[in-house]
Scaffold this active site. Structure first.
Site, short mmCIF file in Angstrom:
data_model
loop_
_atom_site.label_atom_id
_atom_site.label_comp_id
_atom_site.label_asym_id
_atom_site.label_seq_id
_atom_site.Cartn_x
_atom_site.Cartn_y
_atom_site.Cartn_z
CG LEU A 53 -1.81 -1.26 1.41
CD1 LEU A 53 -2.73 -1.09 2.62
CD2 LEU A 53 -2.63 -1.54 0.15
CB VAL B 77 8.37 3.20 12.35
CG1 VAL B 77 8.35 3.69 10.91
CG2 VAL B 77 7.72 1.84 12.49
CB CYS C 270 2.02 2.36 4.53
SG CYS C 270 0.73 3.23 3.63
CB SER D 101 -6.44 -3.14 9.87
OG SER D 101 -7.08 -4.37 9.56
CE1 TYR E 31 -2.12 -5.56 11.27
CE2 TYR E 31 -4.39 -6.27 10.98
CZ TYR E 31 -3.27 -5.59 10.52
OH TYR E 31 -3.32 -4.95 9.30
CG PHE F 184 -6.08 -3.41 -0.06
CD1 PHE F 184 -7.09 -3.31 0.89
CD2 PHE F 184 -6.08 -2.51 -1.11
CE1 PHE F 184 -8.06 -2.34 0.80
CE2 PHE F 184 -7.05 -1.52 -1.20
CZ PHE F 184 -8.04 -1.43 -0.24
CB THR G 52 -0.04 -5.84 -0.15
OG1 THR G 52 -0.33 -6.52 1.08
CG2 THR G 52 -1.04 -4.73 -0.37
#
Ligand SMILES: NC(=O)c1ccc[n+]([C@@H]2O[C@H](COP(=O)([O-])OP(=O)(O)OC[C@H]3O[C@@H](n4cnc5c(N)ncnc54)[C@H](O)[C@@H]3O)[C@@H](O)[C@H]2O)c1
Length: 266
Positions: free
Chosen positions: A18, A59, A85, A159, A172, A205, A207
């Site tokens: 993404l 990050v 992202c 999400s 998550y 998605f 990915t």
């Protein structure tokens, strides 16, 4: 905000999926894009493709994020746009099973903390540092915007698991629920700085995160989507990210992008 060559952007997790689609879409508008990612190889290839700059950033690491913003700003000037992202999607039940003995096994806490550290704390770390820089900018010179005092726009990625997390998604869903919950207060915090903040809740998605799953699992996931009956395309995520950046009245909002999917327990 008008997206053109006067604008610099940072996309975390921009080397793949993404984030990569968003980096490409921004670059196609002339925006100068810096890619923050752990994946140096893919990040450098994409940066070369779009005429951007790659920053080797984790990050979860304060010094690495600070160095990333320094490198990006040295190359392109202070960014007006941040798209978050970078993320991981671990799967583990609250109580699992020991593979050898079959006995109940508590969740690996290091895995839980890793999901929170990357998806939630990492997102906030980049928001705060980026917005501190955006607040020093002059308002943008777009139609009507100078009057508004708009200086920057931020898009986060949560999400649908933030709202309907499945079995095995406690960590998550907690991390993405945090991103969803902080969107409004962060937008409120930044109201006097002229920075807008919105969040996308993607469904499923196409990915690398999903492509790693077996084909039958991917087909089963696609069949769960009411309409259109397929996985989302990264370019479709990018289109919404750009809309949220470009639309000056969008702020403090979280938008599901999911073909009307509501995830079941599994
Ligand atoms: N693909 C989906 O169906 C889907 C659905 C809902 C939410 N999301 C979210 O969208 C975001 C992007 O997912 P994707 O599908 O493009 O995944 P992806 O795995 O293709 O891309 C994620 C990128 O983040 C980078 N990354 C991971 N940890 C990092 C760290 N600590 N520091 C810097 N970079 C790091 C990875 O190297 C990778 O390039 C994630 O936050 C994910 O949770 C994806």
């Amino acid at each position: 905000m008008n997206l053109d060559s006067s604008v610099a952007a940072v996309v975390t997790g921009g080397a793949s999926g993404l984030g990569a689609a968003t980096a490409r879409a921004l670059a196609a508008k002339g925006v100068r894009v810096a890619i923050f990612d752990l994946n140096r190889e893919a990040g450098e290839v994409l940066a070369a493709e779009i005429g951007g700059v790659f920053c080797d950033v984790n990050v979860t690491d304060e010094a690495s994020v600070i160095a990333g913003f320094e490198k990006a700003r040295a190359a392109h000037g202070q960014e007006r746009v941040l798209v978050n992202c970078a993320g991981i999607a671990p799967a583990a039940k609250t109580v699992g099973k020991n593979r050898e003995t079959g006995e109940p096994k508590a969740h690996d806490m290091a895995l839980f903390e890793k999901a929170i550290a990357i998806n939630l704390v990492g997102t906030f770390r980049c928001i705060s540092k980026s917005a501190a820089g955006m607040a020093t900018l002059d308002p943008v010179d777009a139609a009507g915007s100078r009057e508004d005092g708009l200086r920057g726009a931020i898009v986060n990625t949560a999400s649908v698991a933030a709202q309907d997390g499945q079995i095995g998604q406690a960590a998550y869903a907690a991390s993405k629920g945090g991103v969803l919950a902080m969107t409004l207060p962060v937008a409120r915090d930044l109201m006097n700085d002229g920075v807008r903040v919105n969040t996308i809740l993607p469904g499923i998605f196409e990915t690398p995160m999903i492509a790693g799953m077996p084909e039958p699992v991917q087909q089963a996931l696609a069949a769960m989507v009411p309409f259109p009956k397929r996985l989302g395309k990264p370019e479709e995520y990018a289109r919404l990210a750009l809309f949220l950046i470009e639309h000056d009245y969008m702020n403090g909002e979280s938008v599901r992008l999911d073909g009307a999917i509501r995830m079941g327990p599994k």
